[in-house]
Design a protein around this motif. Structure first.
Motif, PDB file in Angstrom:
ATOM      1  N   ALA A 198       9.525 -12.400  -1.088  1.00  0.00           N
ATOM      2  CA  ALA A 198      10.987 -12.392  -1.120  1.00  0.00           C
ATOM      3  C   ALA A 198      11.573 -11.163  -0.431  1.00  0.00           C
ATOM      4  N   SER A 199      10.734 -10.253   0.022  1.00  0.00           N
ATOM      5  CA  SER A 199      11.223  -9.010   0.618  1.00  0.00           C
ATOM      6  C   SER A 199      12.003  -9.277   1.895  1.00  0.00           C
ATOM      7  N   ASP A 200      13.063  -8.542   2.089  1.00  0.00           N
ATOM      8  CA  ASP A 200      13.875  -8.613   3.298  1.00  0.00           C
ATOM      9  C   ASP A 200      14.422  -7.221   3.556  1.00  0.00           C
ATOM     10  N   GLY A 201      13.637  -6.413   4.241  1.00  0.00           N
ATOM     11  CA  GLY A 201      14.056  -5.033   4.440  1.00  0.00           C
ATOM     12  C   GLY A 201      13.634  -4.482   5.775  1.00  0.00           C
ATOM     13  N   SER A 202      12.383  -4.034   5.862  1.00  0.00           N
ATOM     14  CA  SER A 202      11.938  -3.339   7.063  1.00  0.00           C
ATOM     15  C   SER A 202      10.435  -3.475   7.244  1.00  0.00           C
ATOM     16  N   VAL A 203       9.981  -3.046   8.402  1.00  0.00           N
ATOM     17  CA  VAL A 203       8.557  -2.870   8.702  1.00  0.00           C
ATOM     18  C   VAL A 203       8.342  -1.391   8.947  1.00  0.00           C
ATOM     19  N   ILE A 204       7.332  -0.826   8.312  1.00  0.00           N
ATOM     20  CA  ILE A 204       7.062   0.607   8.429  1.00  0.00           C
ATOM     21  C   ILE A 204       5.615   0.829   8.865  1.00  0.00           C
ATOM     22  N   GLY A 205       5.356   2.025   9.378  1.00  0.00           N
ATOM     23  CA  GLY A 205       4.023   2.354   9.850  1.00  0.00           C
ATOM     24  C   GLY A 205       3.384   3.465   9.042  1.00  0.00           C
ATOM     25  N   PHE A 206       2.082   3.307   8.754  1.00  0.00           N
ATOM     26  CA  PHE A 206       1.285   4.356   8.122  1.00  0.00           C
ATOM     27  C   PHE A 206       0.167   4.757   9.087  1.00  0.00           C
ATOM     28  N   SER A 207      -0.104   6.042   9.153  1.00  0.00           N
ATOM     29  CA  SER A 207      -1.159   6.542  10.034  1.00  0.00           C
ATOM     30  C   SER A 207      -2.538   6.185   9.486  1.00  0.00           C
ATOM     31  N   THR A 208      -3.493   5.943  10.388  1.00  0.00           N
ATOM     32  CA  THR A 208      -4.867   5.657   9.970  1.00  0.00           C
ATOM     33  C   THR A 208      -5.773   6.877  10.089  1.00  0.00           C
ATOM     34  N   GLU A 209      -5.223   8.027  10.401  1.00  0.00           N
ATOM     35  CA  GLU A 209      -6.050   9.237  10.483  1.00  0.00           C
ATOM     36  C   GLU A 209      -6.734   9.506   9.140  1.00  0.00           C
ATOM     37  N   THR A 210      -7.919  10.092   9.203  1.00  0.00           N
ATOM     38  CA  THR A 210      -8.703  10.293   7.978  1.00  0.00           C
ATOM     39  C   THR A 210      -8.008  11.201   6.970  1.00  0.00           C
ATOM     40  N   ASP A 211      -7.151  12.090   7.460  1.00  0.00           N
ATOM     41  CA  ASP A 211      -6.434  12.975   6.540  1.00  0.00           C
ATOM     42  C   ASP A 211      -5.037  12.452   6.216  1.00  0.00           C
ATOM     43  N   SER A 212      -4.780  11.191   6.591  1.00  0.00           N
ATOM     44  CA  SER A 212      -3.453  10.617   6.356  1.00  0.00           C
ATOM     45  C   SER A 212      -3.467   9.432   5.395  1.00  0.00           C
ATOM     46  N   THR A 213      -4.435   8.566   5.522  1.00  0.00           N
ATOM     47  CA  THR A 213      -4.539   7.399   4.649  1.00  0.00           C
ATOM     48  C   THR A 213      -5.922   7.400   4.001  1.00  0.00           C
ATOM     49  N   TYR A 214      -5.954   7.422   2.665  1.00  0.00           N
ATOM     50  CA  TYR A 214      -7.235   7.509   1.978  1.00  0.00           C
ATOM     51  C   TYR A 214      -7.068   7.118   0.505  1.00  0.00           C
ATOM     52  N   GLY A 229      13.669 -15.084  13.393  1.00  0.00           N
ATOM     53  CA  GLY A 229      13.039 -15.578  12.183  1.00  0.00           C
ATOM     54  C   GLY A 229      12.601 -14.498  11.215  1.00  0.00           C
ATOM     55  N   LYS A 230      11.665 -14.861  10.343  1.00  0.00           N
ATOM     56  CA  LYS A 230      11.138 -13.931   9.342  1.00  0.00           C
ATOM     57  C   LYS A 230       9.906 -13.249   9.905  1.00  0.00           C
ATOM     58  N   ILE A 231       9.990 -11.931  10.040  1.00  0.00           N
ATOM     59  CA  ILE A 231       8.904 -11.131  10.598  1.00  0.00           C
ATOM     60  C   ILE A 231       8.161 -10.460   9.453  1.00  0.00           C
ATOM     61  N   SER A 232       6.846 -10.659   9.373  1.00  0.00           N
ATOM     62  CA  SER A 232       6.058 -10.017   8.327  1.00  0.00           C
ATOM     63  C   SER A 232       4.790  -9.419   8.930  1.00  0.00           C
ATOM     64  N   THR A 233       4.401  -8.266   8.420  1.00  0.00           N
ATOM     65  CA  THR A 233       3.224  -7.564   8.925  1.00  0.00           C
ATOM     66  C   THR A 233       2.321  -7.198   7.759  1.00  0.00           C
ATOM     67  N   THR A 234       1.025  -7.407   7.939  1.00  0.00           N
ATOM     68  CA  THR A 234       0.039  -7.186   6.882  1.00  0.00           C
ATOM     69  C   THR A 234      -1.144  -6.418   7.439  1.00  0.00           C
ATOM     70  N   PRO A 235      -1.441  -5.239   6.914  1.00  0.00           N
ATOM     71  CA  PRO A 235      -2.620  -4.492   7.382  1.00  0.00           C
ATOM     72  C   PRO A 235      -3.878  -4.841   6.587  1.00  0.00           C
ATOM     73  N   TYR A 236      -5.008  -4.822   7.279  1.00  0.00           N
ATOM     74  CA  TYR A 236      -6.323  -4.994   6.675  1.00  0.00           C
ATOM     75  C   TYR A 236      -7.185  -3.814   7.130  1.00  0.00           C
ATOM     76  N   PHE A 237      -7.983  -3.262   6.223  1.00  0.00           N
ATOM     77  CA  PHE A 237      -8.731  -2.072   6.602  1.00  0.00           C
ATOM     78  C   PHE A 237      -9.940  -1.879   5.697  1.00  0.00           C
ATOM     79  N   GLU A 238     -10.915  -1.178   6.233  1.00  0.00           N
ATOM     80  CA  GLU A 238     -12.101  -0.791   5.482  1.00  0.00           C
ATOM     81  C   GLU A 238     -11.966   0.672   5.083  1.00  0.00           C
ATOM     82  N   LEU A 239     -12.321   0.987   3.845  1.00  0.00           N
ATOM     83  CA  LEU A 239     -12.363   2.364   3.370  1.00  0.00           C
ATOM     84  C   LEU A 239     -13.813   2.738   3.085  1.00  0.00           C
ATOM     85  N   SER A 240     -14.239   3.839   3.663  1.00  0.00           N
ATOM     86  CA  SER A 240     -15.612   4.284   3.428  1.00  0.00           C
ATOM     87  C   SER A 240     -15.649   5.805   3.610  1.00  0.00           C
ATOM     88  N   SER A 241     -16.839   6.347   3.763  1.00  0.00           N
ATOM     89  CA  SER A 241     -16.982   7.795   3.916  1.00  0.00           C
ATOM     90  C   SER A 241     -18.176   8.089   4.808  1.00  0.00           C
TER      91      SER A 241
END
Length: 436
Positions: free
Chosen positions: A207-223, A78-90
């Motif tokens: 409508a997207s039909d391509g891929s699922v990709i990963g992003f790092s959650t390390e503090t120096d990677s996603t901000y 079927g159709k596979i979809s992934t959605t991230p949820y996250f808090e940004l703070s300091s």
């Protein structure tokens, strides 16, 4: 290992004759210094292997260290979809009142995970949440979701490059400046800040039909980075200030919602965890997909037919061969090199990992020298066979395979059952001894 099993193993190493049917046997005359019995060792590969598919009600996806984003269509799953949820703070909130904002950008560093076709464009929508990233219990799951504002803060259309460094999403100045001023004027701690800016999500275009990709959650990677300047003696000095995914020992700060739309497919029958979809009702196939929660359930309903073989005996070795469906895997949809083996009960709840004297039992992937399409997994199942032969009362338990990354990936495999294209096969080495 029993004395008989050890003795027969020594015999097999020196002179094992393979037979494909139970009545094709080879006799070994063992010296009187070992035993006064005749020992016959046979190879049995005709016992039935039942494959079915079930779906876990939920999988914990919080605090995995990866934001999963994307969507693709799969003919079988079927159709596979992934959605991230996250808090940004300091950890600190200190910006000079004299600071002047230049620009704001969301920086997402790839962690090199991808699945399916990354040559296709993706459209990312960056939204603000209107509820906190706080679970009802201790964790978030692949079925969890949080509400967000309809209008995105920013959108980005891009071709994913999972082996590159990062993705840069420009944030509109007006939104960024309002946030920047709030930090300067009002915020003294994280609680005050997240009360106003509860969290964020990355939504994929439907409508997207391509891929699922990963992003790092390390503090120096996603901000979320603020580029600003301060004037000193008529000279401007440039600075940056970051909001990131902070670590927490008690409340998760990020999770992934992982969905699968299987409308019109055999998998649509899996509405609760204790229902098993037989391979006979799904095109002689069974399925595994991490993240979504599909698992191949494996059992051997005719294993006690071994008792019908004349004479006393013991299983010396037991291997299961599972063959992925031809053309169901490629460079974009790779197979895992190894998988762990687990016991599950009659309700499809995972109970424990299978282990032996050497440690955890793992499958290995075997590739034929004749071509890639002859790949199969070989799995040691002697411990499970022994368990079923002595089990009383007999329980409808089974074994499953899965990878350690099952809660932060969407890797999938399609297995042929025993009736399809030289599919699943149980291969036993069985020693029979006739006591004089």
């Amino acid at each position: 290992m029993t004395l008989l099993r050890l003795l027969c193993s020594i015999l097999i190493c020196s002179c094992l004759f393979n037979c494909s049917q139970e009545d094709e046997v080879s006799n070994f005359i063992v010296g009187e210094e070992f035993t006064d019995s005749n020992v016959r060792v046979i190879r049995i590969d005709t016992l039935s292997v039942d494959l079915s598919t079930f779906k876990l009600d939920s999988i914990t996806t919080s605090e995995t260290g990866r934001l999963l984003f994307g969507q693709y269509n799969d003919a079988s799953l079927g159709k596979i979809s992934t959605t991230p949820y996250f808090e940004l703070s300091s950890y600190t909130y200190s910006i000079s009142d004299a600071a002047v904002l230049d620009s704001v950008a969301l920086i997402l560093n790839y962690d090199q995970y991808f699945y399916n076709d990354t040559t296709q464009l993706m459209q990312m929508r960056f939204h603000r949440l209107n509820e906190k990233v706080k679970p009802y219990d201790s964790d978030f799951y692949n079925t969890s979701t949080l509400s967000f504002y309809d209008s995105p803060i920013a959108t980005k259309t891009f071709a994913p490059r999972p082996n590159s460094d990062s993705l840069h999403v420009s944030i509109p100045f007006e939104f960024g400046n309002t946030m920047f001023d709030f930090i300067k004027d009002n915020t003294s701690d994280t609680e005050e800040f997240v009360q106003e800016y509860k969290g964020f999500t990355l939504q994929i275009d439907e409508a997207s039909d391509g891929s699922v990709i990963g992003f790092s959650t390390e503090t120096d990677s996603t901000y979320l980075r603020f580029f600003y300047r301060l004037s000193d003696d008529d000279e401007d000095t440039e600075y940056t200030y970051d909001l990131y995914i902070t670590e927490s020992s008690d409340i998760p700060k990020h999770f992934n919602r992982i969905q699968s739309d299987v409308s019109g497919l055999p998998l649509s029958n899996l509405t609760n965890q204790d229902y098993n979809l037989s391979s006979l009702d799904s095109n002689n196939e069974s399925y595994y997909q991490s993240g979504v929660g599909y698992f191949t359930r494996i059992n051997f309903p005719s294993i006690r037919k071994l008792y019908e073989i004349e004479g006393q005996g013991t299983v010396i070795d037991a291997k299961l061969r599972l063959k992925p469906k031809i053309h169901s895997y490629n460079d974009n949809l790779p197979l895992k090199d190894s998988l762990s083996l687990y016991y599950i009960d009659q309700n499809n709840s995972i109970t424990e990992q299978v282990s032996n004297s050497l440690g955890e039992v793992m499958s290995t992937i075997v590739e034929s020298v004749d071509g890639y399409d002859d790949v199969y997994y070989e799995i040691p199942v002697l411990q499970y066979i022994d368990r079923k032969l002595i089990q009383s009362p007999l329980i409808d338990d089974a074994i499953i395979l899965y990878h350690a990354d099952y809660n932060k990936s969407v890797d999938r495999m399609i297995f042929n059952d025993m009736y399809e294209n030289e599919g699943a096969k149980l291969i036993l080495t069985y020693a029979i001894y006739d006591t004089n």
